[in-house]
Scaffold this active site. Structure first.
Site, PDB file in Angstrom:
ATOM      1  N   ASP A 429       0.825  -1.209   0.000  1.00 47.14           N
ATOM      2  CA  ASP A 429       0.000   0.000   0.000  1.00 47.14           C
ATOM      3  C   ASP A 429       0.859   1.259   0.000  1.00 47.14           C
ATOM      4  OD1 ASP A 429      -2.347   1.479   0.124  1.00 47.14           O
ATOM      5  OD2 ASP A 429      -3.184   0.325   1.783  1.00 47.14           O
ATOM      6  N   ASP A 494     -10.860   1.931  -2.981  1.00 51.70           N
ATOM      7  CA  ASP A 494     -11.300   1.661  -1.610  1.00 51.70           C
ATOM      8  C   ASP A 494     -12.810   1.647  -1.514  1.00 51.70           C
ATOM      9  OD1 ASP A 494      -8.939   1.223  -0.383  1.00 51.70           O
ATOM     10  OD2 ASP A 494      -8.787   3.161   0.600  1.00 51.70           O
TER      11      ASP A 494
HETATM   12  C1  GLA Z   1      -5.771   1.681   2.453  1.00 53.84           C
HETATM   13  C2  GLA Z   1      -6.201   0.573   1.540  1.00 53.84           C
HETATM   14  C3  GLA Z   1      -7.259  -0.264   2.205  1.00 53.84           C
HETATM   15  C4  GLA Z   1      -6.707  -0.815   3.509  1.00 53.84           C
HETATM   16  C5  GLA Z   1      -6.209   0.313   4.380  1.00 53.84           C
HETATM   17  C6  GLA Z   1      -5.471  -0.202   5.596  1.00 53.84           C
HETATM   18  O1  GLA Z   1      -6.781   2.610   2.650  1.00 53.84           O
HETATM   19  O2  GLA Z   1      -6.619   1.077   0.311  1.00 53.84           O
HETATM   20  O3  GLA Z   1      -7.678  -1.314   1.366  1.00 53.84           O
HETATM   21  O4  GLA Z   1      -5.668  -1.709   3.220  1.00 53.84           O
HETATM   22  O5  GLA Z   1      -5.314   1.170   3.685  1.00 53.84           O
HETATM   23  O6  GLA Z   1      -5.043   0.812   6.403  1.00 53.84           O
END
Ligand code: GLA
Length: 698
Positions: A429, A494
């Site tokens: 990420d 997300d």
């Molecule tokens: C980001 C990602 C999510 C999740 C969160 C965890 O927002 O896009 O899918 O993994 O971080 O903190």
């Protein structure tokens, strides 16, 4: 002397005119031979110049009578502020055409790399070398400028934001300089580095394979054609080339059809463990079902439930390391939290593997929370500018990957973690943009940071070649052909709300293969939008992509579990078909109706989703791009769910959906099916199978 030559590779050829001095011009990209004698020089006194330079060239430079947007610019402390390359030479090297020239006045050389690939894809990259004995300040160096024809045309570009990526915008092609600049230090949610130029039935699709800052400029020329430039965007003073130092641009990908680019990604960019993509494992991701609340027994119960649902991979998302109980701390402290996992990952990994699932984890290597042991020990490890505030975003700062100590720390942490545990998947990420991104000397570091990130990925991938990696940046914020060299999945957004996902996925799949786009069934009401949707609709929207589940499956009632099990089983049965690149299709959305799926000459899997309520009184007939003989007869062999949410259905429609009638490929493609109106936020998967017999003539 100027000359024209053709470079061909496989079944493609480009025809180039190389001048005495100045930049080469691509005359055509066509398989046929070119009659060079027919190319005459232009006569008009363009820009009032007695000796007008050609304008539709690759990478025009300024100062010599071309008054458009220069694609390469730099200077030597104010001197040598113009470039004029001469003595062009060309050679074939490593399957690509190299065009090299030199500017003896500015003491700079240029090398253009042009490669023709299968599937009608061209790639371009530019290397610029400082051949002087003082530093050369490179301000701009595009990967390529391409010529688009004159006349009315449209441009499809992408906009968006967090939770709403890949929103397509089709606009009339502008008649003045138009520039897209992205300075977030990641591909971004709002300015995907790609566009499609459309003129009648002709298209040109291009994408910059880069995860850092970029610029795309469209500049109309004196004859009505347009130059479209794309390359990296530098911060002031960022690209200072020392004597003999070179700058190499990221690659620009170019095709007549985005489908060719997707195939190029599949064949040439994605580097799968063992060489080829295996069926994409149905995933359970722990995030929306648990957030930071990791309880090992509860996770085991979810994995048990996942097993009975047919899920094949478990990904432990954020919350497993340091003291990470919310998003305010611990990034950088990549040790397993002993409070949550007193015996490390082993019990959970063993349980997952014993259930027959693969085990993966979430990481965010480039980041550090000020509230972390790492930052307390090394406050100088974050990108920053002395005297400027440390601007946090999601409570975090960005580590300076250009520092060897930071790079080595990160590599060794994740290398050890992968060595010590049976982890076969990383969700990598990057949850913030770059601000005040200076290195320890105070120079802008974004470009070097992006390249250092690639090096870190490359090093970890080569140390652990069997591990698959997902690229995530608060959803689809780092999705491009640069990062796809090291990764195998994109977390598309997300936002897991299926209604929002319709347009997100419809945009994302233009440049990215749908089978690598992560799409999950999450809980209802949705956590991002609070919208309530049916499980069938959530499953249907995620169904054709890299399918997954992101909720606590132990909380589902028996009916929901049974439905989910059915959807997963159907996905597993159909995924070879849905993920068959040659079969995939998507229609342009019409009145809220999205249609996509995969069609071969034997089977058509057609997913029909109604987003918002229709405006027309009746849906337009659904015409499908059938394959094979137009006389072949097709019959619906499955309709899932069995009773879709149709508003009114007549007897003949019922019969057709039950497979009691058949239709020729011609009828399906040209006349279309009169499907009943679907209720908003509902849909249906239709499977058609071709029959052996064909329709009679006449
Ligand atoms: C980001 C990602 C999510 C999740 C969160 C965890 O927002 O896009 O899918 O993994 O971080 O903190």
């Amino acid at each position: 002397m100027s000359f024209v030559f053709s470079y061909s590779h496989r079944d493609g050829a480009i025809h180039i005119k190389v001048p005495d001095s100045g930049m080469p011009e691509i005359l055509a990209w066509a398989p046929s031979r070119l009659d060079a004698a027919s190319i005459s020089d232009r006569a008009s006194r363009i820009n009032g110049m007695d000796d007008p330079p050609p304008s539709a060239v690759i990478l025009p430079t300024g100062g010599a009578g071309f008054f458009g947007w220069p694609a390469i610019q730099g200077h030597r402390d104010g001197q040598d502020f113009t470039l004029l390359f001469a003595n062009w030479r060309h050679e074939e090297r490593d399957g690509a055409l190299m065009l090299r020239a030199h500017d003896a006045v500015a003491r700079v050389s240029v090398a253009l790399r042009i490669a023709i690939h299968d599937g009608d894809v061209l790639t371009f990259a530019t290397t610029l070398t400082n051949e002087g004995d003082t530093p050369y300040m490179l301000e701009r160096c595009m990967a390529r400028s391409m010529v688009a024809p004159a006349g009315p045309a449209t441009l499809t570009t992408f906009t968006g934001m967090w939770g709403r990526e890949f929103q397509q915008r089709e606009t009339a092609c502008p008649d003045r300089l138009t520039v897209q600049e992205s300075r977030r230090g990641r591909t971004s949610h709002d300015r995907f580095p790609a566009l499609v130029f459309k003129q009648g039935a002709k298209q040109i699709a291009m994408h910059l394979g880069f995860s850092g800052n970029h610029v795309i400029a469209m500049d109309p020329l004196d004859d009505g054609r347009r130059l479209i430039h794309a390359g990296e965007l530098f911060e002031p003073g960022e690209m200072r080339l020392q004597p003999n130092e070179s700058y190499e641009s990221p690659p620009l990908f170019f095709a007549r059809d985005p489908a060719a680019l997707r195939n190029h990604v599949r064949k040439k960019i994605l580097a799968w463990p063992n060489g080829s993509m295996r069926p994409r494992p149905v995933t359970l991701n722990s995030w929306e079902g648990n957030y930071f609340d990791h309880k090992i027994e509860a996770l085991k119960a979810q994995i048990d439930e996942a097993t009975s649902l047919g899920i094949e991979r478990f990904v432990l998302d954020d919350g497993w390391f340091g003291k990470r109980n919310d998003d305010t701390s611990s990034l950088g402290d990549w040790d397993i939290d002993p409070a949550k996992y007193p015996d490390g990952f082993k019990p959970l990994v063993d349980h997952t593997l014993a259930c027959g699932l693969e085990f993966g984890i979430w990481i965010e290597p480039e980041m550090v929370n000020p509230d972390s042991d790492l930052f307390r020990a090394h406050p100088d490890w974050a990108l920053q500018i002395a005297g400027r505030p440390l601007l946090t975003s999601r409570n975090q700062l960005v580590l300076d990957l250009t520092r060897p100590d930071v790079f080595d720390y990160l590599f060794s942490k994740f290398d050890q973690l992968l060595r010590a545990n049976a982890i076969s998947y990383l969700k990598w990420d990057m949850n913030r943009d770059l601000t005040f991104a200076g290195d320890h000397s105070g120079r802008a570091a974004t470009s070097r940071q992006t390249r250092a990130f690639y090096r870190l990925m490359e090093k970890l991938r080569s140390a652990h070649p069997d591990v698959e990696v997902e690229s995530c940046a608060s959803g689809g914020g780092r999705a491009d052909y640069g990062v796809l060299k090291y990764t195998h999945r994109i977390w598309t957004s997300d936002c897991t709300d299926p209604l929002e996902r319709l347009s997100i996925q419809d945009g994302a799949r233009i440049f990215l293969p749908p089978e690598i786009l992560g799409s999950h069934i999450s809980a209802s009401p949705n956590h991002q939008t609070h919208r309530v949707t049916t499980l069938d609709f959530r499953a249907l929207v995620a169904f054709a992509y890299h399918f997954g589940v992101e909720l606590d499956p132990t909380k589902l009632d028996a009916d929901a579990k049974a439905k989910l099990r059915d959807w997963i089983a159907l996905h597993k049965e159909l995924r070879p078909h849905l993920h068959d690149a040659d079969a995939q299709f998507a229609l342009a959305p019409l009145d809220g109706r999205y249609v996509w799926g995969a069609i071969t000459d034997k089977r058509a899997v057609v997913i029909i989703a109604q987003g918002a309520q229709m405006q027309s009184e009746h849906p337009a007939p659904l015409t499908l791009p059938m394959r094979g003989s137009h006389l072949k007869r097709w019959r619906v062999t499955k309709c899932h769910p069995v009773e879709p949410d149709f508003i009114r259905i007549n007897e003949s429609q019922k019969k057709f959906l039950k497979g009691e009638g058949d239709a020729s490929a011609f009828d399906l493609a040209e006349i279309g099916i009169n499907l009943p109106m679907l209720r908003p936020e509902s849909g249906v998967v239709l499977i058609f199978d071709a029959e052996d017999r064909e329709a009679r003539h006449g």
